[in-house]
Scaffold this active site. Structure first.
Site, short mmCIF file in Angstrom:
data_model
loop_
_atom_site.label_atom_id
_atom_site.label_comp_id
_atom_site.label_asym_id
_atom_site.label_seq_id
_atom_site.Cartn_x
_atom_site.Cartn_y
_atom_site.Cartn_z
N SER A 196 -6.69 -24.95 -4.10
CA SER A 196 -5.91 -24.40 -5.20
C SER A 196 -6.29 -24.92 -6.57
O SER A 196 -5.98 -24.29 -7.56
CB SER A 196 -4.41 -24.59 -4.96
OG SER A 196 -4.13 -25.70 -4.18
N HIS A 213 -3.99 -18.52 -1.51
CA HIS A 213 -4.66 -17.91 -2.66
C HIS A 213 -5.62 -16.79 -2.26
O HIS A 213 -6.16 -16.12 -3.13
CB HIS A 213 -5.40 -18.97 -3.46
CG HIS A 213 -4.50 -20.04 -3.97
ND1 HIS A 213 -3.69 -19.86 -5.06
CD2 HIS A 213 -4.23 -21.27 -3.50
CE1 HIS A 213 -2.97 -20.95 -5.26
NE2 HIS A 213 -3.28 -21.82 -4.32
N LYS A 236 2.61 -15.24 -4.42
CA LYS A 236 1.42 -15.25 -5.27
C LYS A 236 0.91 -13.81 -5.40
O LYS A 236 1.55 -13.01 -6.08
CB LYS A 236 0.40 -16.24 -4.72
CG LYS A 236 0.96 -17.66 -4.95
CD LYS A 236 0.18 -18.79 -4.38
CE LYS A 236 0.87 -20.09 -4.78
NZ LYS A 236 0.59 -21.20 -3.91
C1 LIG Z 1 1.48 -22.29 -3.51
C2 LIG Z 1 0.94 -22.88 -2.28
C3 LIG Z 1 1.76 -23.19 -1.21
C4 LIG Z 1 3.25 -23.10 -1.29
O1 LIG Z 1 3.68 -21.80 -1.30
P1 LIG Z 1 5.12 -21.48 -1.93
O2 LIG Z 1 5.46 -20.16 -1.41
O3 LIG Z 1 4.91 -21.51 -3.41
O4 LIG Z 1 6.05 -22.55 -1.49
C5 LIG Z 1 1.17 -23.61 -0.03
N1 LIG Z 1 -0.15 -23.79 0.06
C6 LIG Z 1 -0.98 -23.55 -0.97
C7 LIG Z 1 -2.44 -23.76 -0.81
C8 LIG Z 1 -0.45 -23.09 -2.18
O5 LIG Z 1 -1.26 -22.88 -3.20
#
Ligand SMILES: *Cc1c(COP(=O)(O)O)cnc(C)c1O
Length: 388
Positions: free
Chosen positions: A179, A207, A238
């Site tokens: 990320s 992502h 996302k």
């Molecule tokens: C954003 C993210 C999460 C968490 O997801 P949420 O729905 O925001 O709690 C988990 N793993 C990765 C790699 C992320 O980027």
């Protein structure tokens, strides 16, 4: 206690580590009003621009009319609605691209999905092999799990750890797209090792889901990987633009999570209207509009990389290669990254500076995230501001 905490907070302040929130008063979009000022923003994970898509917003309203505001209970009591069920079935059918006979379980957040999956699959007698750059939620899942743990930073290291392990069962855990860097994990090699060592491979595609691969089916689909050993975690806040997450896996794995995963069992199900809205957003992701939005993202990525390369060489910035909407610009120390972000902000552009402990010391960076709703002119504006 309070004096101790205050002292700790002062130390963070001295190290330029204090985090501050800003208040957005308009929907997630490239032009967003933040702290009362309209800014061009490169900071959301709304990669496809669906968070404020009229069809998704309308579906959320319709979902609220149909199901009300809240779910009222956990999934195993009475909170599992028809909308959740439809969402899980649709996600399972998407996941069949990478997992034969996939079934799916939905969660309130990706954080909870990772806590649940890693802790429930990494019980006594299971060794967990966790990639060093994994997201905090995977790391916390590993902490909750009772099995033995190993951290690996490279495929060779993992190979050696697997060969040396005498554990009866093995679980390999990795982000698909890191990320803070935007680069892909060596998923083909990880899967091959999982097969050699009779392990499960848990891949967090927060992502990649919606963004990469045919029909937005994610990083594993992009690489053409498919196996019943894969446990796929995807987030829905996302690229899918709403909120929530899912785990897709072999039916027995899903049954196990449903029966034993505490972050699934002991929490109120998300509002059914969210699941209803997500059905619309998955429709968009898999359809022609999703294809168009993914193509636009790729154009913007190329434009940004080509435009930044000369300035980066001149100013000592590092631009790690990334084929995803996450485009890091590594400035080095915390103050340098913060100063760059502050100068952009003066020009009405918001790009977050990311500092340790989120990234390793000495690699503080701007984390530029692109979105299909950005225009080429907006990316040009960012480039001009950075070059100045
Ligand atoms: C954003 C993210 C999460 C968490 O997801 P949420 O729905 O925001 O709690 C988990 N793993 C990765 C790699 C992320 O980027």
């Amino acid at each position: 206690m309070i004096e101790f905490l205050a002292q700790q907070l002062r130390e963070r302040e001295a190290q330029v580590l204090t985090r501050r929130r800003r208040e957005a008063s308009t929907p997630t979009a490239p032009m967003q009003t933040i702290d009362g000022r309209t800014m061009l923003a490169f900071c959301s994970n709304d990669y496809l621009g669906l968070a404020n898509h009229p069809r998704v917003v309308a579906a959320l309203q319709e979902g609220a009319r149909r199901y009300g505001a809240g779910s009222g209970a956990s999934h195993l009591i009475s909170g599992h609605s028809q909308a959740h069920e439809q969402l899980e079935q649709r996600l399972a059918s998407m996941a069949q691209t990478v997992i034969p006979d996939a079934r799916c379980l939905s969660f309130c957040t990706g954080y909870m999905a990772n806590l649940a999956a890693v802790s429930a699959l990494g019980g006594d007698g299971t060794a967990i092999f966790s990639e060093r750059l994994n997201h905090a939620s995977l790391i916390d899942g590993v902490r909750l799990a009772r099995g033995e743990r190993r951290v690996f930073g490279a495929v060779d290291e993992l190979r050696a750890q697997l060969a040396a392990s005498g554990a009866a069962r093995k679980l390999i855990v990795s982000d698909a797209v890191f990320s803070m860097d935007g680069h892909l994990a060596p998923l083909a090699e990880l899967l091959q090792l999982a097969e050699q060592h009779d392990a499960l491979l848990l891949v967090d595609d927060a992502h990649g889901f919606g963004v990469l691969g045919p029909r937005g089916h994610g990083s594993l689909a992009q690489l053409g990987l498919r196996s019943e050993r894969i446990v796929l975690v995807g987030t829905l806040g996302k690229a899918a633009g709403v909120g929530g997450a899912f785990v897709a896996a072999h039916p027995v794995v899903i049954d196990w999570l449903l029966q034993t995963a505490r972050p699934y069992i002991f929490t109120t199900a998300s509002p059914p209207a969210l699941a209803h809205a997500l059905l619309s957003s998955l429709e968009l992701i898999e359809g022609e509009e999703g294809e168009r939005r993914r193509a636009q993202l790729e154009l913007l990525q190329t434009q940004l990389q080509d435009g930044l390369a000369p300035a980066a060489a001149a100013r000592g910035w590092t631009l790690p290669r990334s084929d995803t909407p996450i485009q890091p610009l590594i400035a080095g120390d915390n103050a340098a990254a913060l100063a760059l972000a502050a100068r952009l902000e003066d020009q009405g552009i918001r790009v977050p500076a990311i500092r340790p402990p989120t990234v390793p010391a000495g690699t503080a960076r701007l984390r530029i995230t692109l979105c299909a709703a950005h225009s080429a002119e907006q990316v040009e504006r960012l480039l001009q501001a950075l070059l100045r």
